[in-house]
Design a protein around this motif. Structure first.
Motif, mmCIF file in Angstrom:
data_model
loop_
_atom_site.group_PDB
_atom_site.id
_atom_site.type_symbol
_atom_site.label_atom_id
_atom_site.label_comp_id
_atom_site.label_asym_id
_atom_site.label_seq_id
_atom_site.Cartn_x
_atom_site.Cartn_y
_atom_site.Cartn_z
ATOM 1 N N UNK A 61 -0.594 -6.442 9.589
ATOM 2 C CA UNK A 61 0.044 -5.207 9.979
ATOM 3 C C UNK A 61 1.333 -4.913 9.371
ATOM 4 N N UNK A 62 2.197 -5.823 9.389
ATOM 5 C CA UNK A 62 3.448 -5.749 8.645
ATOM 6 C C UNK A 62 3.336 -5.191 7.415
ATOM 7 N N UNK A 63 2.557 -5.972 6.429
ATOM 8 C CA UNK A 63 2.379 -5.478 5.120
ATOM 9 C C UNK A 63 1.743 -3.952 4.874
ATOM 10 N N UNK A 64 0.848 -3.516 5.771
ATOM 11 C CA UNK A 64 0.238 -2.396 5.576
ATOM 12 C C UNK A 64 1.309 -1.319 6.148
ATOM 13 N N UNK A 65 1.857 -1.849 7.173
ATOM 14 C CA UNK A 65 3.032 -0.758 7.541
ATOM 15 C C UNK A 65 4.053 -0.398 6.322
ATOM 16 N N UNK A 66 4.433 -1.263 5.734
ATOM 17 C CA UNK A 66 5.260 -1.151 4.404
ATOM 18 C C UNK A 66 4.505 -0.493 3.203
ATOM 19 N N UNK A 67 3.372 -0.513 3.144
ATOM 20 C CA UNK A 67 2.514 0.135 2.048
ATOM 21 C C UNK A 67 2.327 1.745 2.474
ATOM 22 N N UNK A 68 2.119 1.742 3.895
ATOM 23 C CA UNK A 68 1.842 3.222 4.147
ATOM 24 C C UNK A 68 3.225 3.894 4.038
ATOM 25 N N UNK A 69 4.197 3.261 4.505
ATOM 26 C CA UNK A 69 5.666 3.882 4.473
ATOM 27 C C UNK A 69 5.878 4.460 3.055
ATOM 28 N N UNK A 70 5.788 3.530 2.396
ATOM 29 C CA UNK A 70 5.753 3.979 0.723
ATOM 30 C C UNK A 70 5.025 5.078 0.341
ATOM 31 N N UNK A 71 3.827 5.164 0.823
ATOM 32 C CA UNK A 71 3.067 5.972 0.409
ATOM 33 C C UNK A 71 3.202 7.712 1.101
#
Length: 75
Positions: A61-71
């Motif tokens: 969850x933490x990782x994908x939150x960072x990925x989606x925020x970057x996108x």
């Protein structure tokens, strides 16, 4: 975005991509990151600019939150 999970950070370290960047990784890889000029973080997931890192497979969850925020498009 360039992402590394677990030992994937070692590939980025070998390529010189962690110098001056804050990253997370397994504890036993920390010395490699720091010797290459990277900044170690104990957080489960870290994003520094266009690179994202996750220490292990237990923090999606933490990782994908960072990925989606970057996108997301700029506001």
């Amino acid at each position: 975005m360039i992402c590394a999970i677990g030992h994937g950070i070692q590939v980025l370290t070998a390529a010189g991509m962690t110098k001056g960047r804050t990253v997370t990784c397994h504890d036993h890889v920390r010395i490699e990151v720091e010797r290459s000029g990277g900044i170690y973080s104990s957080k489960p997931a870290v994003r520094d600019g266009q690179t994202g890192h996750r220490a292990n497979l237990e923090s999606p969850p933490e990782f994908y939150r960072e990925v989606f925020e970057c996108l997301e498009p700029p506001k």
